[in-house]
Motif scaffolding. Structure first.
Motif, mmCIF file in Angstrom:
data_model
loop_
_atom_site.group_PDB
_atom_site.id
_atom_site.type_symbol
_atom_site.label_atom_id
_atom_site.label_comp_id
_atom_site.label_asym_id
_atom_site.label_seq_id
_atom_site.Cartn_x
_atom_site.Cartn_y
_atom_site.Cartn_z
ATOM 1 N N LEU A 155 38.382 53.284 42.786
ATOM 2 C CA LEU A 155 39.219 52.097 42.991
ATOM 3 C C LEU A 155 39.297 51.707 44.460
ATOM 4 N N ILE A 156 39.373 52.714 45.323
ATOM 5 C CA ILE A 156 39.423 52.431 46.765
ATOM 6 C C ILE A 156 38.108 51.796 47.207
ATOM 7 N N ASN A 157 36.994 52.291 46.693
ATOM 8 C CA ASN A 157 35.686 51.729 47.047
ATOM 9 C C ASN A 157 35.527 50.301 46.536
ATOM 10 N N GLU A 158 36.090 50.005 45.379
ATOM 11 C CA GLU A 158 36.005 48.649 44.836
ATOM 12 C C GLU A 158 36.940 47.692 45.566
ATOM 13 N N GLU A 159 37.965 48.211 46.184
ATOM 14 C CA GLU A 159 38.952 47.427 46.938
ATOM 15 C C GLU A 159 39.604 46.339 46.086
ATOM 16 N N ALA A 160 39.724 46.581 44.799
ATOM 17 C CA ALA A 160 40.366 45.598 43.926
ATOM 18 C C ALA A 160 41.136 46.326 42.835
ATOM 19 N N ASP A 161 42.331 45.870 42.614
ATOM 20 C CA ASP A 161 43.137 46.406 41.526
ATOM 21 C C ASP A 161 42.674 45.707 40.248
ATOM 22 N N PRO A 162 42.230 46.465 39.263
ATOM 23 C CA PRO A 162 41.704 45.833 38.057
ATOM 24 C C PRO A 162 42.719 44.988 37.293
ATOM 25 N N THR A 163 43.986 45.257 37.468
ATOM 26 C CA THR A 163 44.999 44.504 36.722
ATOM 27 C C THR A 163 45.579 43.335 37.514
ATOM 28 N N GLU A 164 45.242 43.224 38.765
ATOM 29 C CA GLU A 164 45.842 42.197 39.620
ATOM 30 C C GLU A 164 45.583 40.784 39.103
ATOM 31 N N ARG A 165 44.336 40.507 38.733
ATOM 32 C CA ARG A 165 43.984 39.169 38.251
ATOM 33 C C ARG A 165 44.732 38.846 36.959
ATOM 34 N N ALA A 166 44.811 39.819 36.074
ATOM 35 C CA ALA A 166 45.509 39.600 34.808
ATOM 36 C C ALA A 166 47.001 39.375 35.044
ATOM 37 N N LEU A 167 47.587 40.130 35.960
ATOM 38 C CA LEU A 167 49.006 39.929 36.272
ATOM 39 C C LEU A 167 49.257 38.535 36.835
ATOM 40 N N HIS A 168 48.365 38.057 37.676
ATOM 41 C CA HIS A 168 48.502 36.694 38.208
ATOM 42 C C HIS A 168 48.406 35.662 37.084
#
Length: 178
Positions: A155-168
């Motif tokens: 997750l740190i390497n991807e630098e993106a929270d997988p749920t962030e877009r869905a929460l928005h």
């Protein structure tokens, strides 16, 4: 000539009557259309009073789902200490799928686009966990803590929270209700 005068007199009577009848018909038609629109608005208002709380509750539950399956939260909630990596891996997948299945009915109360974002977030989290498990040197002998560490590193390497877009997306939909 007599018939012409008779037709002219008849026309003097019929023409105003037709104009009055046409005007009355037009006014009644306009009234009925306005009344139908008013009733439709009332029905929609009543439906909104009923469905708005349900839609908000569904959005709250989906937000909770996303928060519960966020890797940071699920790794803390499901303690990996004392478990083997395969056991912890199965537990993580089982928990995420159970949370998702428990909230499947909430898609009825949200737009297809928002639900697609939720589903995509779940799939992305499962993919990260699968890749992390497969990336372990010897998954069968590894500990659960090693898997948790690998998931966080991914997750740190991807630098993106997988749920962030869905929460928005859920938050946008909730804001659109008001």
């Amino acid at each position: 000539m007599n018939t012409t005068a008779y037709l002219f007199d008849l026309l003097k009577i019929i023409l105003p009557a037709l104009i009055v009848a046409g005007s009355i018909f037009y006014l009644i038609q306009q009234y009925l259309e306005k009344e139908q629109q008013r009733r439709l608005i009332e029905l929609r208002l009543e439906a909104t009073k009923t469905t708005l709380p349900l839609r908000l509750q569904a959005l709250e539950r989906v937000t909770l789902l996303l928060e519960r399956i966020t890797p940071n939260n699920i790794l803390i909630r499901l303690n990996s200490a004392g478990q083997t990596a395969p056991d912890y891996y199965r537990l993580l997948l089982q928990e995420i799928r159970a949370e998702y299945e428990h909230n499947l009915s909430q898609q009825l109360y949200m737009s297809p686009e928002t639900w697609a974002e939720v589903k995509s977030a779940k799939e992305h989290i499962l993919t990260v966990i699968n890749k992390s498990y497969q990336g372990l040197a010897q998954p069968q002998q590894a500990r659960g803590t090693e898997l948790a560490k690998r998931v966080l590193e991914t997750l740190i390497n991807e630098e993106a929270d997988p749920t962030e877009r869905a929460l928005h997306a859920v938050k946008r939909e909730a804001a659109g209700l008001f």
